[in-house]
Design an enzyme around this catalytic site. Structure first.
Site, PDB file in Angstrom:
ATOM      1  N   GLN A   1      -5.968   9.536   5.853  1.00  0.00           N
ATOM      2  CA  GLN A   1      -6.845  10.120   4.981  1.00  0.00           C
ATOM      3  C   GLN A   1      -6.977   9.147   3.692  1.00  0.00           C
ATOM      4  OE1 GLN A   1      -9.400  12.181   5.360  1.00  0.00           O
ATOM      5  NE2 GLN A   1      -8.390  13.122   7.340  1.00  0.00           N
TER       6      GLN A   1
ATOM      7  N   VAL B   1       4.397   8.107  -2.053  1.00  0.00           N
ATOM      8  CA  VAL B   1       5.930   8.325  -2.189  1.00  0.00           C
ATOM      9  C   VAL B   1       6.973   7.499  -1.523  1.00  0.00           C
ATOM     10  CG1 VAL B   1       6.292  10.320  -0.657  1.00  0.00           C
ATOM     11  CG2 VAL B   1       7.452  10.332  -2.675  1.00  0.00           C
TER      12      VAL B   1
ATOM     13  N   LYS C   1     -14.307  21.651  17.816  1.00  0.00           N
ATOM     14  CA  LYS C   1     -13.178  20.768  17.626  1.00  0.00           C
ATOM     15  C   LYS C   1     -11.892  21.662  17.921  1.00  0.00           C
ATOM     16  CE  LYS C   1     -11.675  18.713  13.905  1.00  0.00           C
ATOM     17  NZ  LYS C   1     -11.462  17.557  12.661  1.00  0.00           N
TER      18      LYS C   1
HETATM   19  N1  LIG Z   1      -9.618  18.220   4.068  1.00  0.00           N
HETATM   20  C1  LIG Z   1      -9.751  17.776   5.337  1.00  0.00           C
HETATM   21  O1  LIG Z   1     -10.915  18.002   5.788  1.00  0.00           O
HETATM   22  C2  LIG Z   1      -8.495  17.258   5.799  1.00  0.00           C
HETATM   23  C3  LIG Z   1      -8.671  16.354   7.169  1.00  0.00           C
HETATM   24  C4  LIG Z   1      -7.640  15.879   7.671  1.00  0.00           C
HETATM   25  C5  LIG Z   1      -6.421  16.158   7.039  1.00  0.00           C
HETATM   26  N2  LIG Z   1      -6.217  16.742   6.098  1.00  0.00           N
HETATM   27  C6  LIG Z   1      -5.097  16.691   5.136  1.00  0.00           C
HETATM   28  O2  LIG Z   1      -4.878  15.299   4.429  1.00  0.00           O
HETATM   29  C7  LIG Z   1      -3.633  15.035   4.178  1.00  0.00           C
HETATM   30  C8  LIG Z   1      -3.181  13.550   4.672  1.00  0.00           C
HETATM   31  O3  LIG Z   1      -3.561  13.684   6.143  1.00  0.00           O
HETATM   32  P1  LIG Z   1      -3.331  12.146   6.842  1.00  0.00           P
HETATM   33  O4  LIG Z   1      -3.812  12.478   8.257  1.00  0.00           O
HETATM   34  O5  LIG Z   1      -3.691  11.066   5.987  1.00  0.00           O
HETATM   35  O6  LIG Z   1      -1.609  12.294   6.974  1.00  0.00           O
HETATM   36  P2  LIG Z   1      -0.752  11.048   6.933  1.00  0.00           P
HETATM   37  O7  LIG Z   1       0.648  11.381   7.254  1.00  0.00           O
HETATM   38  O8  LIG Z   1      -1.288   9.856   7.605  1.00  0.00           O
HETATM   39  O9  LIG Z   1      -0.498  10.569   5.383  1.00  0.00           O
HETATM   40  C9  LIG Z   1       0.082  11.223   4.241  1.00  0.00           C
HETATM   41  C10 LIG Z   1       0.539  10.281   3.154  1.00  0.00           C
HETATM   42  O10 LIG Z   1       0.927  10.896   2.206  1.00  0.00           O
HETATM   43  C11 LIG Z   1       2.296  10.517   1.742  1.00  0.00           C
HETATM   44  N3  LIG Z   1       3.077  11.421   0.763  1.00  0.00           N
HETATM   45  C12 LIG Z   1       3.918  12.297   1.322  1.00  0.00           C
HETATM   46  N4  LIG Z   1       4.264  12.756  -0.026  1.00  0.00           N
HETATM   47  C13 LIG Z   1       3.712  12.283  -0.960  1.00  0.00           C
HETATM   48  C14 LIG Z   1       3.759  12.437  -2.339  1.00  0.00           C
HETATM   49  N5  LIG Z   1       4.603  13.401  -3.007  1.00  0.00           N
HETATM   50  N6  LIG Z   1       3.069  11.758  -3.116  1.00  0.00           N
HETATM   51  C15 LIG Z   1       2.349  10.596  -2.727  1.00  0.00           C
HETATM   52  N7  LIG Z   1       2.251  10.437  -1.442  1.00  0.00           N
HETATM   53  C16 LIG Z   1       2.853  11.295  -0.475  1.00  0.00           C
HETATM   54  C17 LIG Z   1       2.840  10.073   3.036  1.00  0.00           C
HETATM   55  O11 LIG Z   1       3.918   9.186   2.708  1.00  0.00           O
HETATM   56  C18 LIG Z   1       1.806   9.673   3.983  1.00  0.00           C
HETATM   57  O12 LIG Z   1       1.669   8.157   3.746  1.00  0.00           O
HETATM   58  C19 LIG Z   1      -2.838  16.313   4.808  1.00  0.00           C
HETATM   59  O13 LIG Z   1      -2.418  17.052   4.058  1.00  0.00           O
HETATM   60  C20 LIG Z   1      -3.715  16.648   5.942  1.00  0.00           C
HETATM   61  O14 LIG Z   1      -3.413  18.162   6.103  1.00  0.00           O
HETATM   62  C21 LIG Z   1      -7.262  17.226   5.219  1.00  0.00           C
END
Ligand SMILES: NC(=O)c1ccc[n+]([C@@H]2O[C@H](COP(=O)([O-])OP(=O)(O)OC[C@H]3O[C@@H](n4cnc5c(N)ncnc54)[C@H](O)[C@@H]3O)[C@@H](O)[C@H]2O)c1
Length: 324
Positions: free
Chosen positions: A141, A164, A70
């Site tokens: 996520q 938030v 990937k």
């Molecule tokens: N572990 C894994 O395998 C994996 C895979 C993909 C993404 N991720 C991580 O997962 C996280 C989410 O990714 P995503 O693609 O859903 O992103 P996204 O941007 O779609 O969603 C993130 C959400 O978090 C919210 N947010 C921001 N600050 C916040 C806070 N203080 N309190 C509550 N909510 C808050 C945002 O408003 C947004 O709705 C990221 O940190 C990303 O790096 C992890």
């Protein structure tokens, strides 16, 4: 020679269920635990200052005989541009000849396999049943992890949600109410109200290298599980010290992230999920334990999910055949 190209719409059109993805991801962890996978830790480039990244994630999964890589990128600023945070492509190669077989969108797969990996962690480390769960961070996520939790725990009655950004929270709750019958979705007034009383807490907000935690360790009740996918961006690191069992999805990958400044105050997990799934180390041993699984997302998860997508696409004749 030809390869199959699968757009995101092609991948989604196959309607592969979360249950099927959880099953292949669990099998990937079992193979990993048995030492039947090859998976060098992610390598990264950072073309801009800040949290933007591009990762190369190759894996070979023995037994299933899947070789894939990937190429995934992310930039949290993308939301302001109307683009998704995380995007990517997955290439599958024939494990014998090494010839490329397929190239496919990786966004849907990344979302689904991350939720699925968390569901596998919940199977082994989570409470036996869950009535109330929490989703903190209601983006991509948050959605896929909600689906994974509802797939794994069929008795969930209440989901406490927090984001938030009020519009993101409202959209999440509205969408979930339409999609899932018989479950109460609550827009929590703050992070504490979301987390308290939950049997399982998924955190999926930002994942900065040096977090400013907004969830206190004592908010996680006895017997509950914390399942962060945000690299411990939300929880006070003290929780990782206090929980009876802390696991991750890959020690080597966690070591790599530590070398880059992540997980500074997090103790070394006692097991990786593959070891637990393969039965080499115990998962949850009693209902009172608090547990935590830090799943960073590993290439094996992508490879097995992409392998399933490829198999179903070939069977259904989905996707475009392109000359190599
Ligand atoms: N572990 C894994 O395998 C994996 C895979 C993909 C993404 N991720 C991580 O997962 C996280 C989410 O990714 P995503 O693609 O859903 O992103 P996204 O941007 O779609 O969603 C993130 C959400 O978090 C919210 N947010 C921001 N600050 C916040 C806070 N203080 N309190 C509550 N909510 C808050 C945002 O408003 C947004 O709705 C990221 O940190 C990303 O790096 C992890």
């Amino acid at each position: 020679m030809e390869l199959r190209y699968l757009s995101r719409a092609d991948v989604e059109s196959l309607c592969i269920s979360m249950a099927d993805i959880i099953a292949v991801v669990e099998e990937g962890f079992r193979r990993k635990g048995m030492g039947e996978t090859q998976m060098p830790p992610k390598i990264a480039i950072h073309s801009r200052p800040g949290e933007a990244f591009l990762h190369a994630m190759p894996a070979y999964v023995g037994g299933l005989d899947i070789a894939a890589i990937k190429w995934v990128g992310g930039n949290e600023e993308n939301l302001k541009r109307g683009l998704p945070n995380i995007t990517g492509l997955i290439v599958i190669n024939d494990a014998e000849t090494m010839v490329p077989l397929a190239i496919m969108d990786g966004s849907w797969i990344t979302a689904m396999r991350t939720g699925a990996a968390n569901a596998v962690a919940m199977k082994y480390l989570g409470p036996a049943s869950a009535d109330t769960v929490a989703v903190v961070g209601c983006g991509v996520q948050g959605r896929s992890n909600l689906l994974a939790m509802l797939t794994h725990y069929t008795g969930i009655a209440r989901v406490q949600c927090y984001d938030v950004v009020p519009q993101a929270l409202e959209a999440f709750v509205g969408e979930a109410e339409t999609r899932y019958d018989g479950v109460e979705f609550v827009a929590a007034a703050g992070p504490r109200a979301a987390v308290e009383g939950a049997d399982v807490v998924v955190t999926a907000g930002p994942s900065p290298k040096h977090p400013s935690p907004y969830l206190r360790a004592d908010w996680l009740k006895q017997g509950a599980m914390a399942a962060p996918v945000d690299y411990m961006g939300a929880w006070d690191a003290q929780l990782a010290v206090e929980v009876e069992k802390l696991i991750t999805d890959d020690h080597a990958q966690m070591d790599y992230y530590r070398s880059k400044g992540y997980f500074a105050d997090i103790p070394r997990p006692y097991a990786d999920l593959g070891e637990v799934v393969a039965g080499l180390k115990p998962g949850r041993e009693c209902p009172e334990e608090r547990t935590m699984s830090i799943c960073m997302g590993i290439a094996v998860d992508d490879a097995v999910t992409a392998g399933l997508v490829y198999e179903r696409a070939c069977a259904a004749g989905v996707g475009a055949e392109l000359p190599l």
